[in-house]
Design an enzyme around this catalytic site. Sequence first.
Site, PDB file in Angstrom:
ATOM      1  N   GLY A  10      38.164 -45.364   1.500  1.00  0.00           N
ATOM      2  CA  GLY A  10      37.237 -45.406   2.639  1.00  0.00           C
ATOM      3  C   GLY A  10      35.808 -45.149   2.217  1.00  0.00           C
ATOM      4  N   GLY A  12      33.249 -44.723   4.295  1.00  0.00           N
ATOM      5  CA  GLY A  12      32.495 -44.209   5.443  1.00  0.00           C
ATOM      6  C   GLY A  12      31.684 -43.002   4.993  1.00  0.00           C
ATOM      7  N   TYR A  13      31.305 -42.159   5.965  1.00  0.00           N
ATOM      8  CA  TYR A  13      30.456 -41.011   5.629  1.00  0.00           C
ATOM      9  C   TYR A  13      31.148 -40.058   4.649  1.00  0.00           C
ATOM     10  CZ  TYR A  13      27.539 -42.477   9.491  1.00  0.00           C
ATOM     11  OH  TYR A  13      26.724 -43.203  10.315  1.00  0.00           O
ATOM     12  N   ASN A  37      37.314 -49.830  -0.267  1.00  0.00           N
ATOM     13  CA  ASN A  37      36.910 -49.979   1.140  1.00  0.00           C
ATOM     14  C   ASN A  37      37.225 -51.404   1.566  1.00  0.00           C
ATOM     15  OD1 ASN A  37      35.526 -48.650   3.445  1.00  0.00           O
ATOM     16  ND2 ASN A  37      34.098 -50.342   3.240  1.00  0.00           N
ATOM     17  N   GLU A 170      26.117 -42.247  24.887  1.00  0.00           N
ATOM     18  CA  GLU A 170      25.141 -42.965  24.037  1.00  0.00           C
ATOM     19  C   GLU A 170      25.196 -44.471  24.307  1.00  0.00           C
ATOM     20  OE1 GLU A 170      25.484 -41.658  19.894  1.00  0.00           O
ATOM     21  OE2 GLU A 170      23.947 -40.165  20.370  1.00  0.00           O
ATOM     22  N   ALA A 318      30.043 -37.228  11.826  1.00  0.00           N
ATOM     23  CA  ALA A 318      29.481 -37.700  10.555  1.00  0.00           C
ATOM     24  C   ALA A 318      28.826 -36.533   9.816  1.00  0.00           C
ATOM     25  CB  ALA A 318      28.447 -38.787  10.840  1.00  0.00           C
ATOM     26  N   LYS A 379      16.597 -37.347  16.889  1.00  0.00           N
ATOM     27  CA  LYS A 379      17.798 -38.162  16.659  1.00  0.00           C
ATOM     28  C   LYS A 379      17.532 -39.190  15.558  1.00  0.00           C
ATOM     29  CE  LYS A 379      21.855 -39.956  17.959  1.00  0.00           C
ATOM     30  NZ  LYS A 379      22.756 -39.868  16.859  1.00  0.00           N
TER      31      LYS A 379
HETATM   32  P1  FAD Z   1      34.190 -43.722   8.999  1.00  0.00           P
HETATM   33  O1  FAD Z   1      32.739 -43.523   9.028  1.00  0.00           O
HETATM   34  O2  FAD Z   1      34.880 -44.269  10.190  1.00  0.00           O
HETATM   35  O3  FAD Z   1      34.542 -44.619   7.731  1.00  0.00           O
HETATM   36  C1  FAD Z   1      35.849 -45.031   7.430  1.00  0.00           C
HETATM   37  C2  FAD Z   1      35.753 -46.134   6.407  1.00  0.00           C
HETATM   38  O4  FAD Z   1      37.073 -46.488   5.985  1.00  0.00           O
HETATM   39  C3  FAD Z   1      35.101 -47.408   6.915  1.00  0.00           C
HETATM   40  O5  FAD Z   1      34.215 -47.915   5.953  1.00  0.00           O
HETATM   41  C4  FAD Z   1      36.290 -48.353   7.117  1.00  0.00           C
HETATM   42  O6  FAD Z   1      35.935 -49.716   6.950  1.00  0.00           O
HETATM   43  C5  FAD Z   1      37.208 -47.897   5.999  1.00  0.00           C
HETATM   44  N1  FAD Z   1      38.623 -48.212   6.244  1.00  0.00           N
HETATM   45  C6  FAD Z   1      39.325 -47.967   7.374  1.00  0.00           C
HETATM   46  N2  FAD Z   1      40.594 -48.382   7.210  1.00  0.00           N
HETATM   47  C7  FAD Z   1      40.686 -48.899   5.967  1.00  0.00           C
HETATM   48  C8  FAD Z   1      41.743 -49.470   5.216  1.00  0.00           C
HETATM   49  N3  FAD Z   1      42.983 -49.575   5.718  1.00  0.00           N
HETATM   50  N4  FAD Z   1      41.491 -49.893   3.962  1.00  0.00           N
HETATM   51  C9  FAD Z   1      40.241 -49.775   3.425  1.00  0.00           C
HETATM   52  N5  FAD Z   1      39.199 -49.239   4.092  1.00  0.00           N
HETATM   53  C10 FAD Z   1      39.425 -48.804   5.342  1.00  0.00           C
HETATM   54  N6  FAD Z   1      28.789 -38.177  14.493  1.00  0.00           N
HETATM   55  C11 FAD Z   1      27.670 -37.432  14.290  1.00  0.00           C
HETATM   56  O7  FAD Z   1      27.698 -36.465  13.510  1.00  0.00           O
HETATM   57  N7  FAD Z   1      26.489 -37.734  14.914  1.00  0.00           N
HETATM   58  C12 FAD Z   1      26.357 -38.803  15.732  1.00  0.00           C
HETATM   59  O8  FAD Z   1      25.275 -39.050  16.272  1.00  0.00           O
HETATM   60  C13 FAD Z   1      27.502 -39.618  15.961  1.00  0.00           C
HETATM   61  N8  FAD Z   1      27.411 -40.707  16.738  1.00  0.00           N
HETATM   62  C14 FAD Z   1      28.483 -41.527  16.902  1.00  0.00           C
HETATM   63  C15 FAD Z   1      28.350 -42.684  17.657  1.00  0.00           C
HETATM   64  C16 FAD Z   1      29.429 -43.518  17.841  1.00  0.00           C
HETATM   65  C17 FAD Z   1      29.255 -44.770  18.649  1.00  0.00           C
HETATM   66  C18 FAD Z   1      30.684 -43.215  17.239  1.00  0.00           C
HETATM   67  C19 FAD Z   1      31.853 -44.142  17.430  1.00  0.00           C
HETATM   68  C20 FAD Z   1      30.840 -42.072  16.479  1.00  0.00           C
HETATM   69  C21 FAD Z   1      29.747 -41.209  16.301  1.00  0.00           C
HETATM   70  N9  FAD Z   1      29.840 -40.051  15.523  1.00  0.00           N
HETATM   71  C22 FAD Z   1      28.731 -39.257  15.314  1.00  0.00           C
HETATM   72  C23 FAD Z   1      31.107 -39.692  14.850  1.00  0.00           C
HETATM   73  C24 FAD Z   1      31.090 -40.254  13.406  1.00  0.00           C
HETATM   74  O9  FAD Z   1      30.732 -41.608  13.409  1.00  0.00           O
HETATM   75  C25 FAD Z   1      32.423 -40.054  12.703  1.00  0.00           C
HETATM   76  O10 FAD Z   1      32.768 -38.694  12.770  1.00  0.00           O
HETATM   77  C26 FAD Z   1      32.317 -40.505  11.256  1.00  0.00           C
HETATM   78  O11 FAD Z   1      32.111 -41.887  11.184  1.00  0.00           O
HETATM   79  C27 FAD Z   1      33.563 -40.142  10.459  1.00  0.00           C
HETATM   80  O12 FAD Z   1      33.342 -40.484   9.133  1.00  0.00           O
HETATM   81  P2  FAD Z   1      34.565 -40.927   8.194  1.00  0.00           P
HETATM   82  O13 FAD Z   1      34.051 -40.994   6.815  1.00  0.00           O
HETATM   83  O14 FAD Z   1      35.748 -40.089   8.476  1.00  0.00           O
HETATM   84  O15 FAD Z   1      34.962 -42.370   8.703  1.00  0.00           O
HETATM   85  P1  NAD Z   2      35.214 -37.232  23.015  1.00  0.00           P
HETATM   86  O1  NAD Z   2      36.598 -36.782  22.822  1.00  0.00           O
HETATM   87  O2  NAD Z   2      34.106 -36.335  22.646  1.00  0.00           O
HETATM   88  O3  NAD Z   2      34.990 -37.660  24.552  1.00  0.00           O
HETATM   89  C1  NAD Z   2      35.936 -38.447  25.222  1.00  0.00           C
HETATM   90  C2  NAD Z   2      35.742 -38.322  26.724  1.00  0.00           C
HETATM   91  O4  NAD Z   2      36.686 -39.178  27.358  1.00  0.00           O
HETATM   92  C3  NAD Z   2      35.997 -36.912  27.252  1.00  0.00           C
HETATM   93  O5  NAD Z   2      34.935 -36.545  28.082  1.00  0.00           O
HETATM   94  C4  NAD Z   2      37.315 -37.054  28.001  1.00  0.00           C
HETATM   95  O6  NAD Z   2      37.423 -36.156  29.108  1.00  0.00           O
HETATM   96  C5  NAD Z   2      37.262 -38.500  28.463  1.00  0.00           C
HETATM   97  N1  NAD Z   2      38.592 -39.063  28.763  1.00  0.00           N
HETATM   98  C6  NAD Z   2      39.764 -38.844  28.127  1.00  0.00           C
HETATM   99  N2  NAD Z   2      40.765 -39.522  28.735  1.00  0.00           N
HETATM  100  C7  NAD Z   2      40.212 -40.194  29.761  1.00  0.00           C
HETATM  101  C8  NAD Z   2      40.732 -41.074  30.750  1.00  0.00           C
HETATM  102  N3  NAD Z   2      42.022 -41.387  30.819  1.00  0.00           N
HETATM  103  N4  NAD Z   2      39.875 -41.602  31.664  1.00  0.00           N
HETATM  104  C9  NAD Z   2      38.552 -41.297  31.636  1.00  0.00           C
HETATM  105  N5  NAD Z   2      38.017 -40.456  30.719  1.00  0.00           N
HETATM  106  C10 NAD Z   2      38.834 -39.921  29.793  1.00  0.00           C
HETATM  107  O7  NAD Z   2      35.132 -38.610  22.214  1.00  0.00           O
HETATM  108  P2  NAD Z   2      33.886 -39.487  21.769  1.00  0.00           P
HETATM  109  O8  NAD Z   2      32.807 -39.443  22.769  1.00  0.00           O
HETATM  110  O9  NAD Z   2      34.462 -40.793  21.368  1.00  0.00           O
HETATM  111  O10 NAD Z   2      33.380 -38.757  20.458  1.00  0.00           O
HETATM  112  C11 NAD Z   2      34.213 -38.723  19.291  1.00  0.00           C
HETATM  113  C12 NAD Z   2      33.594 -37.797  18.265  1.00  0.00           C
HETATM  114  O11 NAD Z   2      32.386 -38.346  17.788  1.00  0.00           O
HETATM  115  C13 NAD Z   2      33.266 -36.430  18.824  1.00  0.00           C
HETATM  116  O12 NAD Z   2      33.527 -35.474  17.849  1.00  0.00           O
HETATM  117  C14 NAD Z   2      31.792 -36.496  19.068  1.00  0.00           C
HETATM  118  O13 NAD Z   2      31.191 -35.217  18.926  1.00  0.00           O
HETATM  119  C15 NAD Z   2      31.324 -37.431  17.972  1.00  0.00           C
HETATM  120  N6  NAD Z   2      30.109 -38.126  18.425  1.00  0.00           N
HETATM  121  C16 NAD Z   2      28.939 -37.460  18.270  1.00  0.00           C
HETATM  122  C17 NAD Z   2      27.773 -38.040  18.728  1.00  0.00           C
HETATM  123  C18 NAD Z   2      26.480 -37.310  18.555  1.00  0.00           C
HETATM  124  O14 NAD Z   2      26.459 -36.261  17.924  1.00  0.00           O
HETATM  125  N7  NAD Z   2      25.370 -37.829  19.067  1.00  0.00           N
HETATM  126  C19 NAD Z   2      27.812 -39.309  19.322  1.00  0.00           C
HETATM  127  C20 NAD Z   2      29.037 -39.954  19.478  1.00  0.00           C
HETATM  128  C21 NAD Z   2      30.192 -39.338  19.026  1.00  0.00           C
END
Ligand code: FAD
Ligand code: NAD
Length: 405
Positions: A10, A12-13, A37, A170, A318, A379
């Site tokens: 992977g 990712g981060y 990856n 977001e 992340a 941010k």
């Molecule tokens: P990922 O970043 O998901 O990386 C996983 C990697 O593994 C990817 O490159 C993928 O392609 C690869 N992979 C997956 N399956 C396979 C496979 N079978 N074979 C080979 N490669 C594979 N966190 C924050 O701290 N701040 C934020 O502002 C924030 N904002 C977010 C906004 C959104 C929309 C989302 C969805 C999440 C956000 N998060 C945020 C949470 C954060 O993105 C995750 O916690 C973080 O990405 C986890 O990192 P990771 O390395 O575990 O996995």
């Molecule tokens: P989350 O678990 O934080 O939020 C999911 C939300 O969905 C909750 O409020 C929950 O009550 C609701 N929910 C659950 N079941 C439901 C249902 N059946 N119907 C309607 N609502 C329902 O998940 P997320 O927002 O995907 O975030 C995932 C992770 O990524 C978290 O750890 C979050 O902190 C992180 N993240 C961080 C940021 C940031 O720091 N800016 C941004 C995005 C994600």
Amino acid sequence: MKRPTVLVLGGGYGGLSTVVNLQKKIGTDDMDIVLVNKNDYHYESTWLHEAAAGTLKPEDVRYDIKRVINENKVKFVKATVESIDVDNKKVGTDAGELTYDYLVIGLGFEGETFGIEGLDKYALSIADVNAARQIREHIEYQFATWSLEQEKDDSRLTIVVGGAGFTGIEFLGELGNRVPELCEEFDVPREKVRVICVEAAPMVLPGFDPKLVDYATSYLKSKGIEFSIGTPVVEATPEGVKIKTGEEKFEFIKAGTVVWAAGVRGNRLIEETSIESKRARVAVREDMRAPGYDDVFIVGDCAFLMNEEAGRPYPPTAQIAMQQGVQVAENIISLAKGGSTKKFVPDLKGTVCSLGDDDAIGNVFDGKLVTGKKASFLKKMIDNRALYMIGGPSLVIKKGKFDVL
Ligand code: FAD
Ligand code: NAD
């Protein structure tokens, strides 16, 4: 002595942070590092809501992995992992089998549907860069089709967002800015478009500071976003979602687009290994190793770590994934030299949640609350810092966010 092979799954981060920290600290002959990856690029998962809404282009949220690895020290394999056999130290991929002395699993998150009927089939999820592109194009398709229809079906222009956690909020923030652009582009009157957030809990952003929650909801409502709170989604169909509005009471929201943002789990592949897990997240030991396996580390969203002080798990973020990569790299180097490992201690720097490109809310610097342009600036600095930690100043210059005022 044979030099050890470190296999990182992977990019990712968590995975990339492990690799770049290993390559910084070792000599070219110390160990073989292999990074696997499924794409030859990394994507900023934390920016995916922007690509999904269409406020950033998909190519803006990704960069080539080879930009940040030192190919004299790291071999990159573009392959999809298909199986992980931790008892025989073998990893199966679509490009062949790989073996290791130390394994780092950083395969990231998947959307959690909690077994709710129809979600897997009919809802879209902000899961990766192509899934984000699909959401953007699906919404654009609905707008274009509405414009062409003789008998107009206004529900095409309804977007339901399931979950008002950080991802849901977001994404809504981006939609707040994007919808007026789409209306102009496709000649759609704004009042025809509905964006509805459905949240199961009694509040938006459960557990976050109520003042910030109020700010976010008022701001998003001012952009025309509706909230249905305390009304869990219980089913998705091709026409929309069914929500529970009371004891034995249900409503149906007809919608052309349903985006599911109601929580995450670890990568399903974890559940097929003999490592114990819950929702594909492994309760790791304090040095980030999997229980029972001294040669397997887990980073990022596949790891589950308890915050003993707060009495609840650390959220999968992340921020934490990147910090874990630093400690895991250090622990692997120490083990390879016959030394011991150290405990991973997260250094939480607060949380900032964007509300589009120009507004945000945050809880930073030991509880200080920030909103508006200041929070939005922070941010973007956090986003740029993540780039810096993996790829240094050149990556920030290439991919960073500089529209800060
Ligand atoms: P990922 O970043 O998901 O990386 C996983 C990697 O593994 C990817 O490159 C993928 O392609 C690869 N992979 C997956 N399956 C396979 C496979 N079978 N074979 C080979 N490669 C594979 N966190 C924050 O701290 N701040 C934020 O502002 C924030 N904002 C977010 C906004 C959104 C929309 C989302 C969805 C999440 C956000 N998060 C945020 C949470 C954060 O993105 C995750 O916690 C973080 O990405 C986890 O990192 P990771 O390395 O575990 O996995
Ligand atoms: P989350 O678990 O934080 O939020 C999911 C939300 O969905 C909750 O409020 C929950 O009550 C609701 N929910 C659950 N079941 C439901 C249902 N059946 N119907 C309607 N609502 C329902 O998940 P997320 O927002 O995907 O975030 C995932 C992770 O990524 C978290 O750890 C979050 O902190 C992180 N993240 C961080 C940021 C940031 O720091 N800016 C941004 C995005 C994600």
